[in-house]
Design an enzyme around this catalytic site. Structure first.
Site, PDB file in Angstrom:
ATOM      1  CB  SER A 128      -3.042   9.422 -43.380  1.00 13.28           C
ATOM      2  OG  SER A 128      -2.341   7.982 -43.438  1.00 13.28           O
ATOM      3  CE  LYS A 178      -0.122  11.533 -44.431  1.00 14.82           C
ATOM      4  NZ  LYS A 178       0.375  11.603 -45.431  1.00 14.82           N
ATOM      5  CG  HIS A 181      -0.762  12.103 -40.334  1.00 12.75           C
ATOM      6  ND1 HIS A 181      -0.770  11.045 -41.128  1.00 12.75           N
ATOM      7  CD2 HIS A 181      -2.354  11.401 -39.325  1.00 12.75           C
ATOM      8  CE1 HIS A 181      -0.737   9.860 -40.277  1.00 12.75           C
ATOM      9  NE2 HIS A 181      -1.729  10.244 -40.225  1.00 12.75           N
ATOM     10  CG  ASN A 182       3.172  11.673 -42.071  1.00 11.54           C
ATOM     11  OD1 ASN A 182       1.648  11.564 -42.163  1.00 11.54           O
ATOM     12  ND2 ASN A 182       3.774  11.582 -43.277  1.00 11.54           N
ATOM     13  CD  GLU A 185       2.789   7.059 -39.414  1.00  8.87           C
ATOM     14  OE1 GLU A 185       4.019   6.943 -40.749  1.00  8.87           O
ATOM     15  OE2 GLU A 185       2.597   7.126 -40.182  1.00  8.87           O
TER      16      GLU A 185
END
Length: 318
Positions: A128, A178, A181-182, A185
């Site tokens: 990221s 990840k 994480h996205n 987001e």
């Protein structure tokens, strides 16, 4: 350290620059050697000390010392599958393959097993940082064998800011972290978007850039995303130059699928994913359907529109 890099676009190219020559402010010194290969390399890499761009994969591998360390930074899916399949056939025991893209974690587990059968270390590194990574550093979430992580630690230390990378477990762990994480987001971006829309339509003559600026100083909702929003609203306060089309690259879908598999309620992330789908629907048949149905049962007025050319689902960008 000498590393091969496949994929030298906006993100991969900036990573190569940080590795070779460091950050633009000179705080990170770089000092690594990069031999890169890409079908369309970043032109900023031409004649940069420490970076060598070659014409094909074989030339890149021939330029590397043993053990070969290769970072793959190409789009997830078919492109990544093709590159890693080639590396499977060309590399050998002790070599390291790093997938720094946004691959599905279950694909990473499968690829790791196939490469490990040949004695090749596979590391999935969720990355990221976007286009700001060269100056700010990249947050990296690492999965795979400890031995492989130890080999590439100098690379990770250069790419990441202080405390900006961690090894989370075996194959797939990096891309799984990840992925979540996205997904988060997605939810954050949707919340900011909805909030600023309410502000924009209020009875008050609010300066949205000013709101973002104030919120970035001590507010509990301050964040890097809000800093980017402040910059965005300063440059284009009405956002009239931007089409309301929001793409998704897969991680939101995978996050929702994982939530279903684990029986975890994730209504915010799911709603933010569906909002992205809605942003692409120029026809919005569902809304038209509801409006027409209200007229049928209650005689409610409908707003007429000009007849437009219907877009077939197969013609839309998904």
């Amino acid at each position: 350290m000498h590393i091969g890099f496949i994929g030298l676009g906006k993100m991969g190219g900036n990573m190569a620059l940080r590795l070779a020559v460091g950050s633009p402010d000179g705080v990170v010194k770089g000092g690594h050697s990069v031999t890169g290969y890409a079908t369309d390399p970043n032109p900023d890499l031409a004649n940069v000390p420490g970076i060598k761009v070659v014409a094909n994969l074989d030339a890149m591998l021939a330029d590397l010392e043993s053990p070969h360390v290769v970072w793959v930074m190409v789009p997830a899916g078919a492109a990544t599958e093709s590159v890693i399949t080639q590396l499977h056939d060309k590399l050998g025991p002790g070599d390291v393959v790093i997938d720094g893209g946004n691959s599905y974690y279950k694909d990473s587990k499968r690829r790791a097993a196939a490469l490990e059968a040949r004695g090749i270390h596979f590391l999935d590194v969720g990355t990221s940082g976007g286009i700001w990574g060269r100056s700010e550093g990249y947050c990296m979430m690492v999965g795979g064998p400890k031995e492989g992580v130890g080999i590439i630690q100098p690379i990770l230390d250069t790419l990441a800011p202080t405390n900006g990378w961690a090894h989370f477990g075996p194959a797939g762990a990096g891309h799984f972290v990840k992925m979540i994480h996205n997904g988060i987001e997605y939810g954050l971006m949707e919340a900011y978007g909805e909030g600023f829309e309410i502000l924009r339509k209020s009875e008050y003559p609010l300066d949205l850039h000013q709101v973002a600026d104030v919120w970035n100083h001590g507010s509990v909702v301050r964040s890097w995303l809000l800093e980017l929003a402040e910059r965005m609203l300063r440059e284009d306060p009405t956002l009239r130059t931007i089409q309301p089309y929001v793409e998704d690259s897969g991680e939101g879908r995978w996050t929702v699928a994982a939530a279903i598999e684990e029986n975890v309620p994730a209504p915010v992330i799911a709603a933010s994913l569906f909002a992205r789908f809605e942003s692409r629907d120029t026809e919005n048949f569902s809304a038209r359907f509801c409006a027409a149905l209200r007229k049928q049962f209650g005689g409610h007025n409908v707003v007429s529109s000009e007849v437009t050319t219907k877009t077939a689902p197969g013609d839309r960008k998904i």
